[in-house]
Motif scaffolding. Structure first.
Motif, PDB file in Angstrom:
ATOM      1  N   LEU A   1       1.637   1.830  -3.486  1.00 50.50           N
ATOM      2  CA  LEU A   1       0.547   2.353  -4.131  1.00 50.50           C
ATOM      3  C   LEU A   1       0.353   3.814  -3.858  1.00 50.50           C
ATOM      4  O   LEU A   1       0.211   4.632  -4.949  1.00 50.50           O
ATOM      5  CB  LEU A   1      -0.820   1.828  -3.677  1.00 50.50           C
ATOM      6  CG  LEU A   1      -2.332   1.757  -4.444  1.00 50.50           C
ATOM      7  CD1 LEU A   1      -2.088   1.483  -5.871  1.00 50.50           C
ATOM      8  CD2 LEU A   1      -3.114   1.242  -3.669  1.00 50.50           C
TER       9      LEU A   1
ATOM     10  N   ASN B   1       0.803  -1.262   0.007  1.00 51.26           N
ATOM     11  CA  ASN B   1       0.056  -0.106  -0.157  1.00 51.26           C
ATOM     12  C   ASN B   1       0.822   1.347   0.073  1.00 51.26           C
ATOM     13  O   ASN B   1       0.669   2.343  -0.498  1.00 51.26           O
ATOM     14  CB  ASN B   1      -1.009   0.125   1.186  1.00 51.26           C
ATOM     15  CG  ASN B   1      -2.162  -0.895   0.953  1.00 51.26           C
ATOM     16  OD1 ASN B   1      -2.278  -1.616   0.033  1.00 51.26           O
ATOM     17  ND2 ASN B   1      -3.016  -1.056   1.805  1.00 51.26           N
TER      18      ASN B   1
ATOM     19  N   ASN C   1       1.188  -4.986 -10.479  1.00 51.81           N
ATOM     20  CA  ASN C   1       1.629  -3.413 -10.088  1.00 51.81           C
ATOM     21  C   ASN C   1       3.072  -3.169 -10.910  1.00 51.81           C
ATOM     22  O   ASN C   1       3.385  -1.609 -10.959  1.00 51.81           O
ATOM     23  CB  ASN C   1       1.719  -3.335  -8.608  1.00 51.81           C
ATOM     24  CG  ASN C   1       0.454  -3.209  -7.954  1.00 51.81           C
ATOM     25  OD1 ASN C   1      -0.550  -3.320  -8.602  1.00 51.81           O
ATOM     26  ND2 ASN C   1       0.171  -2.860  -6.750  1.00 51.81           N
TER      27      ASN C   1
END
Length: 163
Positions: free
Chosen positions: A59, A56, A98
């Motif tokens: 991200l 995260n 990702n």
């Protein structure tokens, strides 16, 4: 945006995820300053609560990089993208989609700066990765192929073709 300041203080991970999502909405609505402030708050919480190597964190760094690219803070954007890449490579592994995302974004960053050789390397890496793990017909694969082809057309128009 003020209500999310209270949510961030709570450090409840569900609220933080919602706050991040709101930041993405702000970014897509081109409310750049609000989005950047939200992402910075989310980054602080996720790094402290989840640890700096959590996916995260990668991200939110990717989102901060997009904002900085759009604001033409290219060095900052590059630093954030490369940090996100490192986090995702370590925490998610080299097969995770990702990585294709951040490679595409690095391609975009280098393309807008006219750093075509570097852009080409990242676009090609993203395309290969996306075809392998998402398939040739996946919308993300098509997006990267389109970006790469636009760059090649621009290079050709500028007399910088790799042909």
């Amino acid at each position: 945006v003020r209500i999310f300041d209270q949510v961030v203080d709570a450090e409840n991970l569900d609220y933080i995820q919602t706050t991040f999502n709101f930041g993405e909405l702000c970014r897509q609505l081109t409310w750049v300053d609000e989005a950047e402030r939200i992402f910075e708050l989310v980054y602080d919480v996720w790094e402290r609560v989840l640890g700096g190597d959590h996916p995260n964190v990668g991200l939110v760094l990717n989102s901060l990089a997009i904002i900085n690219k759009d604001k033409e803070n290219f060095d900052v954007a590059e630093e954030f993208y490369l940090s996100a890449e490192k986090i995702w490579m370590t925490s998610l592994g080299e097969e995770h989609p990702n990585l294709s995302l951040v490679w595409n974004n690095l391609g975009d960053l280098y393309d807008v700066q006219g750093r075509y050789e570097e852009a080409e390397k990242f676009y090609q890496g993203s395309i290969g990765h996306r075809i392998k793990y998402l398939g040739e017909d996946h919308p993300d694969t098509k997006t990267t192929v389109d970006s790469y082809e636009r760059m090649l057309d621009k290079m050709k128009a500028e007399g910088n073709s790799t042909d």
